[in-house]
Design an enzyme around this catalytic site. Structure first.
Site, PDB file in Angstrom:
ATOM      1  N   ASP A  89      26.793  32.752  42.213  1.00 55.12           N
ATOM      2  CA  ASP A  89      27.022  31.565  41.385  1.00 55.12           C
ATOM      3  C   ASP A  89      25.804  31.355  40.478  1.00 55.12           C
ATOM      4  O   ASP A  89      24.877  32.183  40.448  1.00 55.12           O
ATOM      5  CB  ASP A  89      27.386  30.343  42.245  1.00 55.12           C
TER       6      ASP A  89
ATOM      7  N   CYS B  53      24.180  32.936  46.510  1.00 53.69           N
ATOM      8  CA  CYS B  53      24.267  31.581  45.970  1.00 53.69           C
ATOM      9  C   CYS B  53      22.901  30.944  46.202  1.00 53.69           C
ATOM     10  O   CYS B  53      21.945  31.655  46.526  1.00 53.69           O
ATOM     11  CB  CYS B  53      25.422  30.788  46.587  1.00 53.69           C
TER      12      CYS B  53
ATOM     13  N   THR C  10      21.575  28.901  48.547  1.00 51.66           N
ATOM     14  CA  THR C  10      21.074  29.081  49.919  1.00 51.66           C
ATOM     15  C   THR C  10      21.614  30.322  50.601  1.00 51.66           C
ATOM     16  O   THR C  10      21.062  30.768  51.612  1.00 51.66           O
ATOM     17  CB  THR C  10      21.490  27.886  50.791  1.00 51.66           C
TER      18      THR C  10
ATOM     19  N   HIS D 296      23.662  46.411  64.618  1.00 47.03           N
ATOM     20  CA  HIS D 296      24.453  45.783  65.679  1.00 47.03           C
ATOM     21  C   HIS D 296      25.750  45.146  65.185  1.00 47.03           C
ATOM     22  O   HIS D 296      26.693  45.021  65.965  1.00 47.03           O
ATOM     23  CB  HIS D 296      23.616  44.713  66.392  1.00 47.03           C
TER      24      HIS D 296
ATOM     25  N   HIS E 223      28.195  48.069  70.517  1.00 45.53           N
ATOM     26  CA  HIS E 223      28.304  47.115  69.412  1.00 45.53           C
ATOM     27  C   HIS E 223      29.694  47.181  68.768  1.00 45.53           C
ATOM     28  O   HIS E 223      30.224  46.163  68.329  1.00 45.53           O
ATOM     29  CB  HIS E 223      27.203  47.371  68.384  1.00 45.53           C
TER      30      HIS E 223
HETATM   31  C1  RB5 Z   1      24.898  25.161  44.047  1.00 42.84           C
HETATM   32  O1  RB5 Z   1      24.224  24.012  43.668  1.00 42.84           O
HETATM   33  C2  RB5 Z   1      24.727  25.405  45.545  1.00 42.84           C
HETATM   34  O2  RB5 Z   1      25.390  24.431  46.266  1.00 42.84           O
HETATM   35  C3  RB5 Z   1      25.229  26.791  45.907  1.00 42.84           C
HETATM   36  O3  RB5 Z   1      24.554  27.741  45.170  1.00 42.84           O
HETATM   37  C4  RB5 Z   1      25.054  27.214  47.360  1.00 42.84           C
HETATM   38  O4  RB5 Z   1      23.741  27.032  47.779  1.00 42.84           O
HETATM   39  C5  RB5 Z   1      26.056  26.706  48.298  1.00 42.84           C
HETATM   40  O5  RB5 Z   1      26.049  26.992  49.493  1.00 42.84           O
END
Ligand code: RB5
Length: 149
Positions: free
Chosen positions: A13, A70, A72, A103, A138
């Protein structure tokens, strides 16, 4: 084709487009074919749209391996792991990347563009590509949770 040259489908994203571009270049420099599912700029988008594109291509076997990013890595992990046969691993360090292959036979690597720096991310990608699945006990465990879906 060696394991390291397996084509990769990659998606992200807006929060990780910069890291996605760096990882894409890193792969291409190593001769690895890359299919870029977007997004391509920093305009705000919804991560499920891109996570679903990549995860569905891995679930159907069109690609054996994918990389999702993304902010996080959490949202992309949640989306990707809803697809049967997808084993998406959010990795923040080399140990996790190596173990996700040894694993868990992870077939999608997930990275957080707001969490992991580009140099460490490239090392994580390299380790993840180069580490084989150990199979054996595994595989038995993967079979156990594959039966749930
Ligand atoms: C975008 O602001 C953020 O929410 C997305 O990149 C991600 O971290 C979602 O899990």
């Amino acid at each position: 084709m060696t394991e390291k040259q397996t084509p990769i489908i990659i998606g992200c994203d807006h929060a990780a487009v910069e890291l996605k571009n760096k990882i894409k270049a890193f792969l291409q420099e190593r001769g690895i074919p890359v299919e870029d599912a977007g997004t391509h700029d920093t305009a705000s988008v919804d991560y499920p749209d891109y996570g679903k594109q990549v995860a569905s291509q891995v679930a159907t076997g069109h690609y054996q391996r994918g990389i999702l990013l993304c902010g996080t890595g959490l949202g992309m992990s949640m989306v990707a792991n809803r697809y049967p046969g997808v084993r998406a691993a959010l990795c923040h360090d080399l140990f996790g990347a190596i173990m996700s292959r040894k694993h868990n036979d992870a077939n999608i690597l997930v990275l957080g563009g707001r969490v992991t720096g580009d140099i460490l991310a490239a090392e994580i990608v390299a380790a993840w590509l180069e580490t084989p699945f150990e199979g054996g006990r595994h595989q038995k465990r993967l079979d156990q949770f594959n039966r749930v879906s």
